[in-house]
Design an enzyme around this catalytic site. Sequence first.
Site, PDB file in Angstrom:
ATOM      1  N   TYR A  87       0.834  -1.248   0.064  1.00 52.70           N
ATOM      2  CA  TYR A  87      -0.080   0.101   0.005  1.00 52.70           C
ATOM      3  C   TYR A  87       1.040   1.240   0.145  1.00 52.70           C
ATOM      4  CZ  TYR A  87      -3.033   3.665   1.697  1.00 52.70           C
ATOM      5  OH  TYR A  87      -3.654   4.872   1.777  1.00 52.70           O
ATOM      6  N   ALA A  88       0.597   2.072  -1.099  1.00 53.67           N
ATOM      7  CA  ALA A  88       1.211   3.671  -1.219  1.00 53.67           C
ATOM      8  C   ALA A  88       0.128   4.484  -0.721  1.00 53.67           C
ATOM      9  CB  ALA A  88       2.054   3.588  -2.522  1.00 53.67           C
ATOM     10  N   ASP A 131       5.795  -0.105 -19.635  1.00 50.44           N
ATOM     11  CA  ASP A 131       4.511   0.922 -19.478  1.00 50.44           C
ATOM     12  C   ASP A 131       4.615   1.823 -18.419  1.00 50.44           C
ATOM     13  OD1 ASP A 131       1.019   0.278 -18.729  1.00 50.44           O
ATOM     14  OD2 ASP A 131       1.965   1.600 -19.889  1.00 50.44           O
ATOM     15  N   ASP A 149       2.434  -1.887 -11.523  1.00 47.37           N
ATOM     16  CA  ASP A 149       1.743  -2.499 -12.640  1.00 47.37           C
ATOM     17  C   ASP A 149       2.454  -2.773 -13.793  1.00 47.37           C
ATOM     18  OD1 ASP A 149      -1.528  -1.094 -14.097  1.00 47.37           O
ATOM     19  OD2 ASP A 149      -0.304  -2.863 -14.449  1.00 47.37           O
TER      20      ASP A 149
HETATM   21  C1  LIG Z   1      -6.393   0.731  -9.506  1.00 53.94           C
HETATM   22  O1  LIG Z   1      -6.302   1.313  -8.213  1.00 53.94           O
HETATM   23  C2  LIG Z   1      -6.063   2.785  -8.040  1.00 53.94           C
HETATM   24  C3  LIG Z   1      -6.191   3.522  -9.088  1.00 53.94           C
HETATM   25  C4  LIG Z   1      -5.760   4.997  -8.915  1.00 53.94           C
HETATM   26  C5  LIG Z   1      -5.202   5.294  -7.653  1.00 53.94           C
HETATM   27  C6  LIG Z   1      -5.200   4.547  -6.819  1.00 53.94           C
HETATM   28  C7  LIG Z   1      -4.706   4.798  -5.253  1.00 53.94           C
HETATM   29  N1  LIG Z   1      -3.917   3.911  -5.017  1.00 53.94           N
HETATM   30  C8  LIG Z   1      -3.259   4.211  -3.686  1.00 53.94           C
HETATM   31  N2  LIG Z   1      -2.394   3.321  -3.362  1.00 53.94           N
HETATM   32  C9  LIG Z   1      -1.961   2.107  -3.696  1.00 53.94           C
HETATM   33  C10 LIG Z   1      -2.570   1.402  -4.935  1.00 53.94           C
HETATM   34  C11 LIG Z   1      -1.944   0.161  -4.837  1.00 53.94           C
HETATM   35  C12 LIG Z   1      -2.011  -0.930  -5.813  1.00 53.94           C
HETATM   36  N3  LIG Z   1      -1.047   0.051  -3.986  1.00 53.94           N
HETATM   37  N4  LIG Z   1      -0.992   1.301  -2.978  1.00 53.94           N
HETATM   38  C13 LIG Z   1      -3.632   5.287  -2.974  1.00 53.94           C
HETATM   39  C14 LIG Z   1      -4.685   6.401  -3.457  1.00 53.94           C
HETATM   40  C15 LIG Z   1      -4.675   7.408  -2.891  1.00 53.94           C
HETATM   41  C16 LIG Z   1      -5.535   8.225  -3.046  1.00 53.94           C
HETATM   42  C17 LIG Z   1      -6.238   8.023  -4.448  1.00 53.94           C
HETATM   43  C18 LIG Z   1      -5.747   6.918  -5.172  1.00 53.94           C
HETATM   44  C19 LIG Z   1      -4.913   5.868  -4.682  1.00 53.94           C
HETATM   45  C20 LIG Z   1      -5.605   3.066  -6.928  1.00 53.94           C
END
Ligand SMILES: COc1cccc(-c2nc(Nc3cc(C)[nH]n3)cc3ccccc23)c1
Length: 278
Positions: A87-88, A131, A149
């Site tokens: 998780y980021a 990509d 990804d």
């Molecule tokens: C498909 O999943 C999507 C697509 C676009 C943005 C996010 C998103 N991801 C993350 N963290 C993540 C995602 C993964 C795979 N590891 N950590 C944080 C966010 C915070 C605010 C808005 C969006 C966020 C996910």
Amino acid sequence: SKWSLDDFDIGRVLGKGRFGSAYLARERSSGFVVALKVLFKKELEKNNVQHQLKREVEIQYHLRHRHILRLFGYFYDDQRIYLILEYAAYGTIYTLLQKEKHFDEVKAAKYIYQLVDALIYCHAKRVIHRDIKPENLLLAANGDLKLSDFGWSVHSPGSRRYTVCGTLDYLPPEMLDNREHDDKVDNWSVGILLYEFLVGKPPFETPSPQQTLVRIRNMAYKIPPEVSEGPREIITKLLIFEPNKRLSLEDIMKNEWIQQQRPIWNSIRGDKRRVQTN
Ligand SMILES: COc1cccc(-c2nc(Nc3cc(C)[nH]n3)cc3ccccc23)c1
């Protein structure tokens, strides 16, 4: 596989991707927070990308690097496949760039440095990402970049078998012409990204994919005057038609402008830890 949905408390939706959504989740026994990416088998079959997913899992599962998003494992039920990912907390660089319009040279250099660090690791393992774009660059809670990804990654050399969907902005000429290509495709994308970080949009952007294609093939781009000599030199040495003539990743790391910005990165992170990495 040892995991199942019952092992997790599911939280908010983080965002939507092409084949499913990512959810914040917590592994029950450890309390460890992860991102759970849920993909629908029907969607994958319809788009004939299930082996791309298989390759993504195999490649990302074995990559261990501080600037590459970890894949901890996966499991599935009859309709869905679940990827257990690091998780980021701060989301994608795509969103940050939209909000800030463009980055200053210190921030741009920091993200390029961290991305190139991750790519040197990948290329050493003969993995090309293919990509690299702002949507696939995530930001961890400490502000560090995480390359994610690996759906399009392959073992070098590669040849593209599937139609590219989405933006052509980051693809080098050799991939547009569906020619055989090697890890230098990622070097090209780093040049596109550095330009976009500083200018706010990619160099070959046009309203239509066809026009973008023509501009890439003709190398029709200009670097605006406000971009200083340091980054200008890197962009010019990466956006080169002939893959083998592009600046190497190692030379990007050694570049004077990149090195000049490094001391400032640590100070931005708040002088909680004054770590002088030399
Ligand atoms: C498909 O999943 C999507 C697509 C676009 C943005 C996010 C998103 N991801 C993350 N963290 C993540 C995602 C993964 C795979 N590891 N950590 C944080 C966010 C915070 C605010 C808005 C969006 C966020 C996910």
